[in-house]
Scaffold this active site. Structure first.
Site, short mmCIF file in Angstrom:
data_model
loop_
_atom_site.label_atom_id
_atom_site.label_comp_id
_atom_site.label_asym_id
_atom_site.label_seq_id
_atom_site.Cartn_x
_atom_site.Cartn_y
_atom_site.Cartn_z
N GLY A 9 0.81 -1.19 0.04
CA GLY A 9 -0.08 -0.13 0.04
C GLY A 9 0.86 1.29 -0.06
O GLY A 9 0.55 2.07 0.60
N ASN A 87 1.65 -2.29 5.44
CA ASN A 87 1.05 -0.97 5.63
C ASN A 87 -0.32 -0.97 5.06
O ASN A 87 -1.18 -0.22 5.49
CB ASN A 87 1.83 0.18 5.09
CG ASN A 87 1.26 1.32 4.98
OD1 ASN A 87 0.98 2.01 5.87
ND2 ASN A 87 0.54 1.68 3.70
N ASN A 111 -6.74 -6.05 5.98
CA ASN A 111 -5.99 -5.70 7.00
C ASN A 111 -5.22 -6.51 7.97
O ASN A 111 -4.28 -6.56 8.50
CB ASN A 111 -6.91 -4.75 7.97
CG ASN A 111 -7.40 -3.58 7.33
OD1 ASN A 111 -7.07 -3.37 6.28
ND2 ASN A 111 -8.13 -2.68 8.19
N SER A 139 -2.93 0.43 14.66
CA SER A 139 -3.43 1.76 14.65
C SER A 139 -3.82 2.09 16.23
O SER A 139 -4.11 1.08 16.95
CB SER A 139 -5.04 1.78 13.93
OG SER A 139 -5.69 2.78 14.45
N TYR A 152 -12.76 -2.71 11.61
CA TYR A 152 -11.44 -1.84 11.44
C TYR A 152 -10.76 -2.16 12.73
O TYR A 152 -9.24 -2.56 12.65
CB TYR A 152 -11.69 -0.49 11.13
CG TYR A 152 -10.17 0.43 10.81
CD1 TYR A 152 -9.38 -0.02 9.84
CD2 TYR A 152 -9.93 1.10 11.70
CE1 TYR A 152 -8.13 0.75 9.66
CE2 TYR A 152 -8.57 1.61 11.64
CZ TYR A 152 -7.79 1.62 10.60
OH TYR A 152 -6.48 2.15 10.45
N LYS A 156 -6.98 -4.11 13.50
CA LYS A 156 -5.88 -3.57 13.74
C LYS A 156 -5.58 -4.19 15.40
O LYS A 156 -4.13 -4.11 15.60
CB LYS A 156 -6.19 -2.21 13.94
CG LYS A 156 -6.31 -1.24 12.67
CD LYS A 156 -5.05 -1.54 11.84
CE LYS A 156 -5.09 -1.15 10.35
NZ LYS A 156 -4.07 -1.36 9.61
N ILE A 185 -3.71 10.49 11.13
CA ILE A 185 -2.75 11.15 10.33
C ILE A 185 -3.12 11.70 9.08
O ILE A 185 -4.22 11.00 8.65
CB ILE A 185 -1.70 9.77 9.88
CG1 ILE A 185 -1.23 8.95 10.96
CG2 ILE A 185 -0.55 10.08 8.97
CD1 ILE A 185 -0.19 9.81 12.01
#
Ligand code: NAP
Length: 244
Positions: A9, A87, A111, A139, A152, A156, A185
């Protein structure tokens, strides 16, 4: 002999900054992408113009065969992978009850399983050399939990378990496995949340700003370097103090 890094990525955002920073540190870099081929190829041109070795390879990290083919392509063009940066990631917002099977499965496939696919593909070389380095991008939401991003946040959190378990299993083989947990970010992923949420995240970050992709790239470059030779199984939280 090249030191070869594969960054998944890397066409945009954090991965792109990681590829640039690793190239600066002397790594030959494979810039992996999924949809943004032109962005990846333009980054490769930029790196080559600055005297670095780089190639772009498209592959969906969720696709085991595509990942194997990518790792073979890197080996043929740059040499076997010594450093893997997992990533590539996706996030989709929505209430847990509204999250359909496709969103749930795809989030975990990219992920979490993506990191497993790439690690499996690069490990034969690392194991035979008894050295190597894997850095996974988790994350703060994997540490803290996230409303409306349950899939998500689960993926993570799982990446942290993956990092620690793999670090223990691979330490006797001289392979270090660490993790960076970024805070908020400034990338497309955060921009997609809208200006109001962005302002709220700045407000909630003690250092008073969002992180830059370069902030995370510096953390990754440190973990990849000899300065981190005694670090394995660690989660380096780079979040401007969001979780203290
Ligand atoms: P981004 O700007 O949305 O970029 C995502 C990158 O992942 C793109 O290069 C994309 O490639 C690639 N990608 C997506 N699905 C892929 C797949 N199946 N196979 C290969 N590549 C794939 O995201 P970002 O903000 O830079 O995030 C990078 C990583 O940091 C992610 O793991 C994310 O979860 C994590 N993170 C981000 C933040 C943040 O605030 N931004 C915070 C914590 C953690 P294409 O563009 O070519 O499709």
């Amino acid at each position: 002999m090249n030191r070869v890094a594969l960054v998944t990525g890397a066409s945009r955002g954090i991965g792109r900054a990681v590829a640039v920073e690793l190239a600066r540190e002397g790594w030959a870099v494979c810039v992996n992408y999924l949809e943004h081929r032109e962005a990846a190829e333009s980054l490769v041109r930029q790196l080559r113009d600055s005297g670095h070795m780089a190639i772009a390879v498209g592959a969906d990290v969720a696709d085991r065969q595509a990942v194997e083919a990518m790792v073979q392509a890197v080996k043929a063009e740059l040499g076997p992978v010594d450093l893997l940066v997992n990533n590539a990631g996706i996030s989709r917002q929505g209430l847990f009850q509204d999250t359909d099977d496709e969103t749930w499965d795809r989030t975990l496939a990219v992920n979490l399983t993506g990191a497993r696919n790439t690690a499996k593909a690069v490990l034969p070389h690392m194991l035979s050399e008894k050295r190597g380095c894997i850095i996974n991008i988790s994350s703060i939401w994997g540490l803290r939990g996230a409303s409306c991003e349950v899939a998500y946040a689960c993926s993570k959190a799982a990446i942290i378990g993956f990092t620690r378990s793999l670090a223990l299993e691979l330490a006797p083989s001289g392979i270090r496995v660490n993790c960076v947990a970024p805070g908020c970010i400034e990338t497309d992923m955060v921009r997609a949340l809208g200006e109001e949420t962005r302002a709220m995240l700045v407000e909630e970050t003690p250092l008073g700003r969002l992180g830059t992709p370069e902030d995370i790239a510096h953390a990754v470059a440190f973990l990849a370097s000899e300065r981190a030779a005694f670090l394995t199984g660690q989660v380096l939280t780079a979040d401007g103090g969001f979780i203290v």
